[in-house]
Scaffold this motif. Structure first.
Motif, PDB file in Angstrom:
ATOM      1  N   MET A 111       0.095 -18.547 -12.723  1.00  0.00           N
ATOM      2  CA  MET A 111       0.057 -19.597 -11.691  1.00  0.00           C
ATOM      3  C   MET A 111       1.473 -19.924 -11.215  1.00  0.00           C
ATOM      4  O   MET A 111       1.713 -20.057 -10.016  1.00  0.00           O
ATOM      5  CB  MET A 111      -0.625 -20.853 -12.229  1.00  0.00           C
ATOM      6  N   GLN A 112       2.414 -20.015 -12.156  1.00  0.00           N
ATOM      7  CA  GLN A 112       3.799 -20.288 -11.781  1.00  0.00           C
ATOM      8  C   GLN A 112       4.363 -19.149 -10.929  1.00  0.00           C
ATOM      9  O   GLN A 112       5.077 -19.385  -9.954  1.00  0.00           O
ATOM     10  CB  GLN A 112       4.660 -20.498 -13.025  1.00  0.00           C
ATOM     11  N   GLY A 152       5.507 -19.479  -7.156  1.00  0.00           N
ATOM     12  CA  GLY A 152       6.931 -19.173  -7.014  1.00  0.00           C
ATOM     13  C   GLY A 152       7.192 -17.971  -6.127  1.00  0.00           C
ATOM     14  O   GLY A 152       8.337 -17.533  -5.988  1.00  0.00           O
ATOM     15  N   GLY A 153       6.148 -17.398  -5.540  1.00  0.00           N
ATOM     16  CA  GLY A 153       6.316 -16.270  -4.625  1.00  0.00           C
ATOM     17  C   GLY A 153       6.539 -14.932  -5.314  1.00  0.00           C
ATOM     18  O   GLY A 153       6.955 -13.973  -4.670  1.00  0.00           O
ATOM     19  N   LYS A 154       6.238 -14.846  -6.609  1.00  0.00           N
ATOM     20  CA  LYS A 154       6.435 -13.590  -7.339  1.00  0.00           C
ATOM     21  C   LYS A 154       5.202 -12.690  -7.295  1.00  0.00           C
ATOM     22  O   LYS A 154       5.222 -11.589  -7.825  1.00  0.00           O
ATOM     23  CB  LYS A 154       6.810 -13.869  -8.794  1.00  0.00           C
ATOM     24  N   ILE A 155       4.110 -13.181  -6.719  1.00  0.00           N
ATOM     25  CA  ILE A 155       2.904 -12.384  -6.530  1.00  0.00           C
ATOM     26  C   ILE A 155       2.657 -12.301  -5.027  1.00  0.00           C
ATOM     27  O   ILE A 155       2.402 -13.317  -4.373  1.00  0.00           O
ATOM     28  CB  ILE A 155       1.690 -13.018  -7.243  1.00  0.00           C
ATOM     29  N   ILE A 156       2.755 -11.105  -4.498  1.00  0.00           N
ATOM     30  CA  ILE A 156       2.558 -10.889  -3.066  1.00  0.00           C
ATOM     31  C   ILE A 156       1.266 -10.114  -2.880  1.00  0.00           C
ATOM     32  O   ILE A 156       1.098  -9.030  -3.452  1.00  0.00           O
ATOM     33  CB  ILE A 156       3.748 -10.128  -2.456  1.00  0.00           C
ATOM     34  N   VAL A 157       0.360 -10.685  -2.098  1.00  0.00           N
ATOM     35  CA  VAL A 157      -0.938 -10.063  -1.835  1.00  0.00           C
ATOM     36  C   VAL A 157      -0.988  -9.649  -0.373  1.00  0.00           C
ATOM     37  O   VAL A 157      -0.791 -10.475   0.507  1.00  0.00           O
ATOM     38  CB  VAL A 157      -2.097 -11.039  -2.152  1.00  0.00           C
ATOM     39  N   SER A 199     -16.799  -4.649  -6.923  1.00  0.00           N
ATOM     40  CA  SER A 199     -16.021  -3.442  -6.660  1.00  0.00           C
ATOM     41  C   SER A 199     -14.747  -3.818  -5.896  1.00  0.00           C
ATOM     42  O   SER A 199     -14.819  -4.387  -4.806  1.00  0.00           O
ATOM     43  CB  SER A 199     -16.861  -2.462  -5.830  1.00  0.00           C
ATOM     44  N   VAL A 200     -13.603  -3.507  -6.498  1.00  0.00           N
ATOM     45  CA  VAL A 200     -12.314  -3.800  -5.877  1.00  0.00           C
ATOM     46  C   VAL A 200     -11.431  -2.573  -5.987  1.00  0.00           C
ATOM     47  O   VAL A 200     -11.296  -1.988  -7.062  1.00  0.00           O
ATOM     48  CB  VAL A 200     -11.604  -4.997  -6.564  1.00  0.00           C
ATOM     49  N   LEU A 201     -10.851  -2.189  -4.870  1.00  0.00           N
ATOM     50  CA  LEU A 201      -9.861  -1.111  -4.830  1.00  0.00           C
ATOM     51  C   LEU A 201      -8.518  -1.778  -4.554  1.00  0.00           C
ATOM     52  O   LEU A 201      -8.285  -2.299  -3.462  1.00  0.00           O
ATOM     53  CB  LEU A 201     -10.189  -0.100  -3.731  1.00  0.00           C
ATOM     54  N   MET A 202      -7.650  -1.773  -5.557  1.00  0.00           N
ATOM     55  CA  MET A 202      -6.395  -2.505  -5.446  1.00  0.00           C
ATOM     56  C   MET A 202      -5.209  -1.619  -5.819  1.00  0.00           C
ATOM     57  O   MET A 202      -5.194  -1.031  -6.896  1.00  0.00           O
ATOM     58  CB  MET A 202      -6.446  -3.719  -6.386  1.00  0.00           C
ATOM     59  N   ASN A 203      -4.240  -1.543  -4.927  1.00  0.00           N
ATOM     60  CA  ASN A 203      -2.977  -0.910  -5.260  1.00  0.00           C
ATOM     61  C   ASN A 203      -2.077  -1.968  -5.888  1.00  0.00           C
ATOM     62  O   ASN A 203      -2.153  -3.149  -5.536  1.00  0.00           O
ATOM     63  CB  ASN A 203      -2.308  -0.312  -4.027  1.00  0.00           C
ATOM     64  N   VAL A 204      -1.249  -1.539  -6.825  1.00  0.00           N
ATOM     65  CA  VAL A 204      -0.335  -2.439  -7.528  1.00  0.00           C
ATOM     66  C   VAL A 204       1.065  -1.827  -7.483  1.00  0.00           C
ATOM     67  O   VAL A 204       1.234  -0.642  -7.749  1.00  0.00           O
ATOM     68  CB  VAL A 204      -0.769  -2.631  -9.006  1.00  0.00           C
ATOM     69  N   VAL A 205       2.041  -2.655  -7.123  1.00  0.00           N
ATOM     70  CA  VAL A 205       3.445  -2.250  -7.162  1.00  0.00           C
ATOM     71  C   VAL A 205       4.143  -3.190  -8.142  1.00  0.00           C
ATOM     72  O   VAL A 205       4.101  -4.408  -7.968  1.00  0.00           O
ATOM     73  CB  VAL A 205       4.116  -2.350  -5.768  1.00  0.00           C
ATOM     74  N   VAL A 206       4.730  -2.611  -9.192  1.00  0.00           N
ATOM     75  CA  VAL A 206       5.470  -3.412 -10.173  1.00  0.00           C
ATOM     76  C   VAL A 206       6.951  -3.131  -9.961  1.00  0.00           C
ATOM     77  O   VAL A 206       7.394  -1.983 -10.027  1.00  0.00           O
ATOM     78  CB  VAL A 206       5.048  -3.083 -11.621  1.00  0.00           C
ATOM     79  N   THR A 207       7.710  -4.199  -9.706  1.00  0.00           N
ATOM     80  CA  THR A 207       9.141  -4.085  -9.430  1.00  0.00           C
ATOM     81  C   THR A 207       9.955  -4.599 -10.614  1.00  0.00           C
ATOM     82  O   THR A 207       9.417  -5.204 -11.544  1.00  0.00           O
ATOM     83  CB  THR A 207       9.513  -4.905  -8.180  1.00  0.00           C
ATOM     84  N   ASP A 208      11.242  -4.345 -10.561  1.00  0.00           N
ATOM     85  CA  ASP A 208      12.198  -4.894 -11.532  1.00  0.00           C
ATOM     86  C   ASP A 208      11.876  -4.532 -12.979  1.00  0.00           C
ATOM     87  O   ASP A 208      11.994  -5.362 -13.886  1.00  0.00           O
ATOM     88  CB  ASP A 208      12.297  -6.424 -11.394  1.00  0.00           C
ATOM     89  N   ILE A 209      11.474  -3.285 -13.211  1.00  0.00           N
ATOM     90  CA  ILE A 209      11.187  -2.816 -14.562  1.00  0.00           C
ATOM     91  C   ILE A 209      12.527  -2.496 -15.234  1.00  0.00           C
ATOM     92  O   ILE A 209      13.259  -1.623 -14.757  1.00  0.00           O
ATOM     93  CB  ILE A 209      10.272  -1.576 -14.532  1.00  0.00           C
ATOM     94  N   PRO A 210      12.873  -3.201 -16.307  1.00  0.00           N
ATOM     95  CA  PRO A 210      14.216  -3.068 -16.873  1.00  0.00           C
ATOM     96  C   PRO A 210      14.554  -1.681 -17.421  1.00  0.00           C
ATOM     97  O   PRO A 210      15.716  -1.294 -17.432  1.00  0.00           O
ATOM     98  CB  PRO A 210      14.252  -4.111 -17.988  1.00  0.00           C
ATOM     99  N   THR A 223       1.860  -6.897  -5.184  1.00  0.00           N
ATOM    100  CA  THR A 223       3.232  -6.591  -5.591  1.00  0.00           C
ATOM    101  C   THR A 223       3.701  -7.699  -6.523  1.00  0.00           C
ATOM    102  O   THR A 223       3.630  -8.880  -6.180  1.00  0.00           O
ATOM    103  CB  THR A 223       4.164  -6.489  -4.369  1.00  0.00           C
ATOM    104  N   VAL A 224       4.132  -7.296  -7.728  1.00  0.00           N
ATOM    105  CA  VAL A 224       4.570  -8.253  -8.745  1.00  0.00           C
ATOM    106  C   VAL A 224       5.806  -7.706  -9.445  1.00  0.00           C
ATOM    107  O   VAL A 224       6.039  -6.500  -9.464  1.00  0.00           O
ATOM    108  CB  VAL A 224       3.467  -8.528  -9.795  1.00  0.00           C
ATOM    109  N   ASP A 225       6.570  -8.606 -10.047  1.00  0.00           N
ATOM    110  CA  ASP A 225       7.685  -8.151 -10.862  1.00  0.00           C
ATOM    111  C   ASP A 225       7.183  -7.813 -12.268  1.00  0.00           C
ATOM    112  O   ASP A 225       6.032  -8.078 -12.617  1.00  0.00           O
ATOM    113  CB  ASP A 225       8.825  -9.176 -10.877  1.00  0.00           C
ATOM    114  N   TYR A 226       8.047  -7.218 -13.059  1.00  0.00           N
ATOM    115  CA  TYR A 226       7.708  -6.763 -14.406  1.00  0.00           C
ATOM    116  C   TYR A 226       7.149  -7.884 -15.281  1.00  0.00           C
ATOM    117  O   TYR A 226       6.118  -7.728 -15.934  1.00  0.00           O
ATOM    118  CB  TYR A 226       8.971  -6.160 -15.034  1.00  0.00           C
ATOM    119  N   ASP A 227       7.838  -9.030 -15.302  1.00  0.00           N
ATOM    120  CA  ASP A 227       7.402 -10.134 -16.163  1.00  0.00           C
ATOM    121  C   ASP A 227       6.014 -10.646 -15.772  1.00  0.00           C
ATOM    122  O   ASP A 227       5.207 -10.987 -16.638  1.00  0.00           O
ATOM    123  CB  ASP A 227       8.420 -11.275 -16.128  1.00  0.00           C
ATOM    124  N   THR A 228       5.739 -10.683 -14.477  1.00  0.00           N
ATOM    125  CA  THR A 228       4.430 -11.138 -14.013  1.00  0.00           C
ATOM    126  C   THR A 228       3.348 -10.134 -14.391  1.00  0.00           C
ATOM    127  O   THR A 228       2.257 -10.519 -14.828  1.00  0.00           O
ATOM    128  CB  THR A 228       4.458 -11.377 -12.495  1.00  0.00           C
TER     129      THR A 228
END
Length: 138
Positions: free
Chosen positions: A95-96, A100-105, A33-44, A76-81
């Protein structure tokens, strides 16, 4: 012929919700059981970011709109991730992005790792295949 939509567009979100509803009775409850909020940034094709959540306790591993009040973690992740995670399922790109710091937990990262370690069953694989089929290339 399947109608396709840009990933995370309003049409894609509606189609993904319909797909989730179609398979809701067939998907087994996740072992964790995981409760996770997700923020997707940089959506073109969208103004600002998209706030969503995943509540595996309900058996739903697709992003729902809106945030949960008391999540175990926020991702928090960008659109491509996000696209690599939910559409192409590209582990190397993820993994990249992580290194590369594009996945923030923010929160309990061990729950994210445990959730990712679970192998999808045949029904989940079909849902992911269908999600990819309804996603138009950018």
């Amino acid at each position: 012929m399947t109608t396709t939509h840009l990933f995370l567009s309003d049409g894609w979100i509606a189609a993904a919700q319909a797909l989730r509803n179609e398979f809701s009775a067939e998907l087994p409850a996740p072992a964790l059981s995981v409760l996770m909020n997700v923020v997707v940034t940089d959506i073109p094709h969208r103004e600002g970011s998209l706030d969503g959540h995943i509540d595996s306790s309900s058996g739903r591993l697709l992003i729902e709109e809106g945030h949960l009040e008391n999540p175990d973690l926020t991702l928090t992740v960008d659109y491509d991730t996000a696209k690599a995670a939910f559409i192409t399922r590209d582990q190397q790109a993820l993994m990249q992005a992580f290194f590369g710091g594009k996945i923030i937990v923010d929160g309990d990262a061990s729950k994210l790792l445990a959730l990712q370690a679970q192998a999808p069953d045949d029904t989940a694989v079909e849902v992911y295949r269908r999600l990819a089929a309804l996603t138009r290339p950018d």
